[in-house]
Design an enzyme around this catalytic site. Structure first.
Site, PDB file in Angstrom:
ATOM      1  N   ASP A   1       0.828  -1.212   0.000  1.00 47.90           N
ATOM      2  CA  ASP A   1       0.000   0.000   0.000  1.00 47.90           C
ATOM      3  C   ASP A   1       0.864   1.264   0.000  1.00 47.90           C
ATOM      4  OD1 ASP A   1      -2.259   1.820   0.714  1.00 47.90           O
ATOM      5  OD2 ASP A   1      -3.316  -0.032   1.123  1.00 47.90           O
TER       6      ASP A   1
ATOM      7  N   SER B   1     -11.154  -0.610  -1.591  1.00 46.79           N
ATOM      8  CA  SER B   1      -9.917  -0.578  -0.795  1.00 46.79           C
ATOM      9  C   SER B   1     -10.198  -0.791   0.691  1.00 46.79           C
ATOM     10  CB  SER B   1      -9.236   0.787  -0.925  1.00 46.79           C
ATOM     11  OG  SER B   1      -8.494   0.881  -2.104  1.00 46.79           O
TER      12      SER B   1
ATOM     13  N   HIS C   1      -3.924   6.117   3.140  1.00 45.51           N
ATOM     14  CA  HIS C   1      -4.578   4.889   2.659  1.00 45.51           C
ATOM     15  C   HIS C   1      -3.993   3.622   3.299  1.00 45.51           C
ATOM     16  CE1 HIS C   1      -5.657   1.833  -0.421  1.00 45.51           C
ATOM     17  NE2 HIS C   1      -6.650   2.635  -0.756  1.00 45.51           N
TER      18      HIS C   1
END
Ligand SMILES: *[C@@H]1O[C@H](CO)[C@@H](O)[C@H](O)[C@H]1NC(C)=O
Ligand SMILES: *[C@@H]1O[C@H](CO)[C@@H](O)[C@H](O)[C@H]1NC(C)=O
Ligand SMILES: *[C@@H]1O[C@H](CO)[C@@H](O)[C@H](O)[C@H]1NC(C)=O
Ligand SMILES: *[C@@H]1O[C@H](CO)[C@@H](O)[C@H](O)[C@H]1NC(C)=O
Ligand SMILES: *[C@@H]1O[C@H](CO)[C@@H](O)[C@H](O)[C@H]1NC(C)=O
Ligand SMILES: *[C@@H]1O[C@H](CO)[C@@H](O)[C@H](O)[C@H]1NC(C)=O
Ligand SMILES: *[C@@H]1O[C@H](CO)[C@@H](O)[C@H](O)[C@H]1NC(C)=O
Ligand SMILES: *[C@@H]1O[C@H](CO)[C@@H](O)[C@H](O)[C@H]1NC(C)=O
Ligand SMILES: *[C@@H]1O[C@H](CO)[C@@H](O)[C@H](O)[C@H]1NC(C)=O
Ligand SMILES: *[C@@H]1O[C@H](CO)[C@@H](O)[C@H](O)[C@H]1NC(C)=O
Length: 773
Positions: free
Chosen positions: A159, A558, A231
């Site tokens: 990620d 996600s 994220h």
């Protein structure tokens, strides 16, 4: 150059819409990251290619690998050793063999001819595609746990990196790390050895992508495992965040934040930068992670549209992972389109996103006292008084010819907008909230097609659906001095849940249509988890948005993916001996079915897969569908691949397909998917499955039950399976046909076969789909 990193649904929507040429999405605006200046190269220019050389029998040192890769480049292309060294971008040598290098198209072609090379493909860019969510899926703080086993599980997350100081990565109370763990922490910008601890036990970063997209800028990217985006911290903490009491976003969604397996350890592999996430780096992350000894890999990123397995770093890396018993979960994509589900290889768990029973409302009251329940993650509280309400078209500069309410950046005149609430409509070029803030507006009412997902804005805002938007517009139109109020955000229970998120990409699997995709759904709408202290909640730069909380609430497949990884890790903590196929089967056959009558769910299994994860139930499924390496190879061999092309995925040049096989091999998949053409919809599609008995007691009989919808016929033989011992297998045959396909607008018909007795209920989705591609 601006980033094209996708951190939530809105950006991906923008880019997708750009590709298909329809107006930009409402959510285009919210990110500063929408301009992708990466140039497209001509065929003479060098580009980064991945030269994949298959599996390795033993790990070589990096030096040995680099030298042999340079020699190969130099001998195949007639380059000097020095030129070859310069073109080499990354070397893979730990878990499989190969490298990435800058090559021209002609050179790439020449490399293909080398006998030790399995395949050569362009390195492409991929995008990144809770307090309450774990409770909602039944994994509560009081669910039975096995902390000792759990603490030996290592979850790899590929990620944007991690914000190690976030309270959800606090390692207080964690024991020593298992001696079998080989990973480590790479140091760099604002990342020291002290940032790794007994919870964050591995952190590496990969930046071969700079060879294509230019150097990293340390004001935009920490050149280290540190997450400047949020994220990666969000996805990782959803899986294994430590328990934190009182987590919230400015008072919203307050509760106890925790991951599914709070005792598990995290290894972060940073591959996403302001420029995006490059295949060459993703493959490097797999190479390291498999060697380091992760037990799971969670990958919340993917390409815009499905990429052939043999040209997809994730499909290839995941194949090697599967071979090593590592469960890989990936996001299905945020396009919302059918046939656009990505990461669809059969050995991956492909995850769709659905809603939970919580909604963020930011209501709007019009001067006529009508209140409209808009959505938004609104952390602002406006003064309780009436504000003038104007349509954006009335707030534009005098010299503007724009008579639409698009609120493009720079369109609004402060003389007209100052202190007002502005009504904007979807369809412009983004920056809607930025535009209103620049114009001095006090609030935003934004009319969009989809108002079911809440977003954070730069100011008080309310997202309303088209119908409500019309209502607001009509009020403005028929009132001499229209006024409105935006009420504080309220978080309330939504009974209609789960619903499939509108942005979640739909199947079928366009490469191997007999494999149902996506596989399963998990919460992916308005999820609260850890965030990067270097990013604002809207992802706007600090001059526009100074808010830097520990947590953020975002949406996307996600966010659903780490829920599945977490559920899989939870199952493994209770059943340490189960491999990937057992865990996947258990998750799918115990998933809670969606209500197909709801409009959001109308694409049926093509949208939500087997249903919503039920982690606790998945620890005891009764029966499982098993499948491993040889089953996947046999399947590929009769589904468009041959000995040569299968090797492009497995990397084993000696995985020959059985000679002259014409009967399609059956993959023992936990779902049955019949892909019919109009011509053949009246013919029976017959397949079979094998169930392995892992129930307790082991001497149970299971009866088959199936309710078919009109237009579909299913026969199952036998309808009763009697097991006498643990680990025993039994098979059944199943035939389906679906004359109802193509009648009216019917593209898909579905049901489920349920093997049940007084203890267990094993549910297998059965889908008939009309293929038009
Ligand atoms: C970690 O958690 C412990 C126990 O709850 C607490 O005392 C400590 O301050 C926390 N550390 C950080 C850095 O938040
Ligand atoms: C990163 O390190 C630099 C240099 O030590 C320091 O000035 C800066 O404040 C740090 N940034 C963050 C976000 O910690
Ligand atoms: C981190 O945030 C600070 C303040 O917003 C900013 O100046 C800096 O450039 C950021 N660093 C990175 C690497 O994103
Ligand atoms: C709206 O409600 C307030 C308070 O109940 C009332 O004073 C006012 O007259 C109402 N306005 C309209 C237009 O109905
Ligand atoms: C329109 O007017 C504004 C302010 O008066 C000015 O800043 C802008 O440059 C003008 N735009 C055009 C296209 O003339
Ligand atoms: C608003 O008013 C204008 C002109 O008065 C008219 O053309 C338009 O159709 C009206 N729109 C709505 C939604 O009432
Ligand atoms: C395997 O398939 C590829 C592509 O479909 C084809 O080009 C090749 O000739 C096939 N090889 C064999 C041995 O059949
Ligand atoms: C299953 O085994 C248990 C204990 O071994 C026994 O008591 C029970 O009668 C058996 N049930 C059947 C249906 O054979
Ligand atoms: C179950 O059967 C498989 C295949 O026959 C075998 O490899 C495995 O060891 C068995 N497991 C147990 C627990 O008996
Ligand atoms: C399934 O069908 C095949 C082919 O007709 C047959 O040989 C086999 O016995 C059947 N299996 C079961 C479990 O009925």
């Amino acid at each position: 150059m601006a980033s094209s990193l996708i951190t939530s649904v809105r950006l991906l929507l923008v880019l997708l819409f750009l590709l298909v040429g329809v107006p930009l999405s409402a959510f285009a605006s919210f990110s500063p990251l929408q301009h992708d200046s990466s140039s497209t190269s001509s065929s003479d220019a060098s580009q980064v290619y991945i030269v994949y050389m298959g599996s390795v029998s033993e790990v070589s040192t990096l030096d040995m690998a680099v030298n042999s890769h340079i020699n190969l480049l130099s001998s195949s292309l007639g380059k000097s050793q020095e030129a070859a060294r310069r073109s080499l971008v990354a070397s893979y040598h730990k878990s499989f063999s190969g490298f990435a290098a800058k090559l021209t198209q002609r050179e790439a072609q020449a490399m293909k001819g080398n006998p030790s090379v399995v395949s050569v493909f362009k390195s492409q860019k991929k995008q990144l595609l809770t307090t309450r969510s774990w409770d909602f899926v039944g994994l509560t703080a009081s669910s039975a746990r096995s902390p000792t086993v759990e603490s030996n599980l290592v979850i790899g997350v590929i990620d944007t990196g991690v914000w190690p100081e976030n309270p959800m990565f606090n390692d207080t109370g964690y024991g020593p790390v298992s001696s079998t763990w080989k990973g480590e922490c790479m140091l760099g910008d604002n990342f020291t050895i002290h940032n790794c601890n007994r919870k964050l036990i591995g952190a590496k970063y990969f930046k071969a992508g700079i060879e294509q997209y230019g150097p990293l800028d340390n004001t935009r990217d920490f050149i280290s495992p540190r997450d400047n985006n949020g994220h990666g911290s969000h996805t990782a903490s959803t899986i294994l965040g430590s328990v934190v009491e009182g987590a919230d976003l400015y008072g919203l969604a307050k509760g106890t934040a925790r991951g599914a397996v709070p005792s598990a350890r995290l290894a972060i592999y940073k591959v996403c930068w302001a420029y995006g996430c490059d295949d060459a780096d993703i493959l490097a992350a797999f190479d390291e992670a498999l060697h380091d000894g992760v037990d799971f890999l969670s990958i919340s990123l993917g390409s815009f549209f499905p990429v052939l397995y043999e040209e997809d770093s994730i499909a290839i890396g995941a194949f090697h992972a599967m071979q090593r018993g590592i469960v890989v979960s990936c996001a299905a994509g945020n396009s919302g389109n059918s046939m656009w589900a990505v990461n669809v290889a059969p050995w991956i768990i492909t995850v769709a996103a659905s809603s939970i029973d919580r909604q963020f409302y930011s209501p709007l009251t019009l001067g006529n006292n009508v209140t409209i329940k808009g959505t938004a993650i609104n952390t602002f509280v406006m003064e309780d008084k009436w504000y003038p309400l104007i349509p954006a078209a009335e707030g534009t500069f005098d010299n503007s010819t724009d008579d639409l309410n698009f609120c493009d950046v720079g369109a609004l005149d402060p003389k007209k907008v100052e202190g007002k609430i502005v009504f904007c409509e979807e369809g412009g070029f983004g920056g809607v909230d930025e535009s209103v803030v620049e114009g001095g507006g006090k609030g935003l009412v934004y009319s969009v097609e989809e108002d079911s997902v809440a977003f954070a804005f730069l100011l008080s805002a309310s997202l309303v659906g088209y119908a409500e938007g019309e209502q607001v517009y009509k009020y403005i139109n028929t009132t001499s001095e229209p006024v409105a109020k935006l009420l504080p955000c309220e978080v309330s229970t939504k009974e209609e849940a789960p619903l499939l998120a509108y942005f979640s990409s739909r199947g079928p699997n366009i490469f191997t249509p007999s494999i149902m995709k996506p596989d399963i759904s998990a919460p992916g709408v308005d999820i609260l988890a850890a965030w990067s202290k270097n990013d604002s909640i809207t992802e706007y730069p600090p001059n526009l948005d100074p808010r830097r909380p520990d947590y953020n609430i975002i949406s996307g497949t996600s966010m659903a993916t780490p829920h599945v990884t977490g559920a899989a890790a939870y199952v493994k903590s209770i059943r340490p001996h189960w491999g990937p196929s057992f865990i996947k089967s258990a998750l799918m056959t115990t998933a809670t079915p969606f209500d197909p009558s709801k409009d959001a769910n109308k694409d049926l299994e093509l949208g939500y897969g087997a249903g919503q994860i039920n982690p606790t139930k998945a620890t005891d499924p009764g029966l499982v569908y098993d499948a491993g390496y040889s089953d996947f190879v046999a399947f590929l061999c009769t589904h468009g691949y041959n000995s040569t092309t299968v090797a492009l995925i497995t990397g084993e040049t000696n995985t020959y397909c059985p000679k002259e096989t014409t009967t399609p091999a059956i993959l023992n998949y936990p779902a049955i998917f019949g892909a019919f053409t109009l011509d053949l919809k009246g013919d029976w599609y017959t397949t079979s499955r094998i169930l392995t008995n892992i129930g307790d007691p082991s001497n149970l009989t299971y009866t088959g039950k199936i309710d078919v919808p009109t237009g579909m016929e299913v026969t199952v033989e036998p309808m009763s399976l009697s097991f006498t011992s643990f680990n025993e297998t039994k098979s059944y045959n199943i035939s389906i046909r679906a004359l109802g396909l193509g009648v009216g607008t019917t593209r898909v018909l579905s049901t489920a076969l349920i093997w049940y007795n007084e203890i267990y209920s094993v549910r297998t989705p059965i889908v008939a789909y009309l293929v038009t591609f």
